[in-house]
Design a protein around this motif. Sequence first.
Motif, PDB file in Angstrom:
ATOM      1  N   PHE A 153       0.827  -1.206   0.000  1.00 22.91           N
ATOM      2  CA  PHE A 153       0.000   0.000   0.000  1.00 22.91           C
ATOM      3  C   PHE A 153       0.861   1.256   0.000  1.00 22.91           C
ATOM      4  O   PHE A 153       0.588   2.211  -0.730  1.00 22.91           O
ATOM      5  CB  PHE A 153      -0.926   0.033   1.221  1.00 22.91           C
ATOM      6  CG  PHE A 153      -2.082  -0.915   1.136  1.00 22.91           C
ATOM      7  CD1 PHE A 153      -2.992  -0.840   0.092  1.00 22.91           C
ATOM      8  CD2 PHE A 153      -2.278  -1.880   2.112  1.00 22.91           C
ATOM      9  CE1 PHE A 153      -4.070  -1.714   0.024  1.00 22.91           C
ATOM     10  CE2 PHE A 153      -3.350  -2.745   2.046  1.00 22.91           C
ATOM     11  CZ  PHE A 153      -4.242  -2.670   1.011  1.00 22.91           C
ATOM     12  N   VAL A 154       1.888   1.277   0.826  1.00 30.57           N
ATOM     13  CA  VAL A 154       2.775   2.441   0.922  1.00 30.57           C
ATOM     14  C   VAL A 154       3.421   2.707  -0.425  1.00 30.57           C
ATOM     15  O   VAL A 154       3.449   3.855  -0.900  1.00 30.57           O
ATOM     16  CB  VAL A 154       3.833   2.241   2.032  1.00 30.57           C
ATOM     17  CG1 VAL A 154       4.892   3.320   1.981  1.00 30.57           C
ATOM     18  CG2 VAL A 154       3.164   2.194   3.400  1.00 30.57           C
ATOM     19  N   ASN A 155       3.921   1.680  -1.063  1.00 27.62           N
ATOM     20  CA  ASN A 155       4.584   1.841  -2.352  1.00 27.62           C
ATOM     21  C   ASN A 155       3.615   2.324  -3.423  1.00 27.62           C
ATOM     22  O   ASN A 155       3.928   3.227  -4.190  1.00 27.62           O
ATOM     23  CB  ASN A 155       5.259   0.527  -2.766  1.00 27.62           C
ATOM     24  CG  ASN A 155       6.223   0.716  -3.900  1.00 27.62           C
ATOM     25  OD1 ASN A 155       5.827   0.953  -5.032  1.00 27.62           O
ATOM     26  ND2 ASN A 155       7.505   0.595  -3.608  1.00 27.62           N
ATOM     27  N   ALA A 156       2.428   1.719  -3.479  1.00 26.20           N
ATOM     28  CA  ALA A 156       1.444   2.115  -4.501  1.00 26.20           C
ATOM     29  C   ALA A 156       0.995   3.568  -4.297  1.00 26.20           C
ATOM     30  O   ALA A 156       0.889   4.331  -5.261  1.00 26.20           O
ATOM     31  CB  ALA A 156       0.240   1.176  -4.466  1.00 26.20           C
ATOM     32  N   ALA A 157       0.745   3.951  -3.046  1.00 21.43           N
ATOM     33  CA  ALA A 157       0.327   5.326  -2.768  1.00 21.43           C
ATOM     34  C   ALA A 157       1.437   6.312  -3.117  1.00 21.43           C
ATOM     35  O   ALA A 157       1.188   7.355  -3.731  1.00 21.43           O
ATOM     36  CB  ALA A 157      -0.069   5.468  -1.308  1.00 21.43           C
ATOM     37  N   SER A 158       2.660   5.974  -2.765  1.00 17.04           N
ATOM     38  CA  SER A 158       3.804   6.844  -3.096  1.00 17.04           C
ATOM     39  C   SER A 158       3.935   7.006  -4.599  1.00 17.04           C
ATOM     40  O   SER A 158       4.122   8.121  -5.093  1.00 17.04           O
ATOM     41  CB  SER A 158       5.090   6.276  -2.527  1.00 17.04           C
ATOM     42  OG  SER A 158       5.024   6.195  -1.124  1.00 17.04           O
ATOM     43  N   ASP A 159       3.835   5.918  -5.333  1.00 17.96           N
ATOM     44  CA  ASP A 159       3.915   5.991  -6.793  1.00 17.96           C
ATOM     45  C   ASP A 159       2.821   6.878  -7.369  1.00 17.96           C
ATOM     46  O   ASP A 159       3.065   7.697  -8.255  1.00 17.96           O
ATOM     47  CB  ASP A 159       3.805   4.602  -7.417  1.00 17.96           C
ATOM     48  CG  ASP A 159       5.136   3.889  -7.502  1.00 17.96           C
ATOM     49  OD1 ASP A 159       6.150   4.467  -7.066  1.00 17.96           O
ATOM     50  OD2 ASP A 159       5.146   2.754  -8.002  1.00 17.96           O
ATOM     51  N   HIS A 160       1.598   6.717  -6.871  1.00 13.31           N
ATOM     52  CA  HIS A 160       0.480   7.481  -7.403  1.00 13.31           C
ATOM     53  C   HIS A 160       0.645   8.971  -7.100  1.00 13.31           C
ATOM     54  O   HIS A 160       0.386   9.818  -7.953  1.00 13.31           O
ATOM     55  CB  HIS A 160      -0.838   6.953  -6.837  1.00 13.31           C
ATOM     56  CG  HIS A 160      -2.045   7.574  -7.455  1.00 13.31           C
ATOM     57  ND1 HIS A 160      -2.365   7.423  -8.792  1.00 13.31           N
ATOM     58  CD2 HIS A 160      -3.005   8.355  -6.935  1.00 13.31           C
ATOM     59  CE1 HIS A 160      -3.478   8.089  -9.057  1.00 13.31           C
ATOM     60  NE2 HIS A 160      -3.883   8.673  -7.951  1.00 13.31           N
TER      61      HIS A 160
END
Length: 163
Positions: A153-160
């Motif tokens: 979740f952290v990685n996906a949110a950061s990417d977005h």
Amino acid sequence: MNTQTEAEWAAAQRNQKALNTNALLTVLVKLDRILTGSSQLDIQVESTNGYHGTAPSWTDGKKIVFDETSIPESFTNAQLVSLFGLNYHELAHILYTPISKNAPIHSVLYDLASKRFPDGWLPSHIHAGFNILEDQRIERLMIGQWPSTKPYFVNAASDHILN
């Protein structure tokens, strides 16, 4: 000597992307079906042409859809982690977001929309605010049930956010 034309090279790249995407979707479908216990859940890749704004993925409660622009030509480890995070996010909506129009939250929102706004729809900024709160709620529930999903979740949110 290989004298591949530009068109042949482009076709080979498209074929490789299709193979990579199909392999990824096969893994995600199996994972999601195990986590939900549903053999009906499906994952698709579609072109949205901006229909869902900048959303890289979404769900209708029965299937998860990735915007084709969110799937890279080939995957780095970080991109795979981010794609798994998007998948977990949409899966969390399937598991925890009430879809039924009879759900209490829908009753409140529809009641608010019908009383306060002439066309019966919530303005986009109110809907976006609700969606942010709902995203946070479902991700916390998912992490509570499966703590190992947190870095995804952290990685996906950061990417977005960064892209």
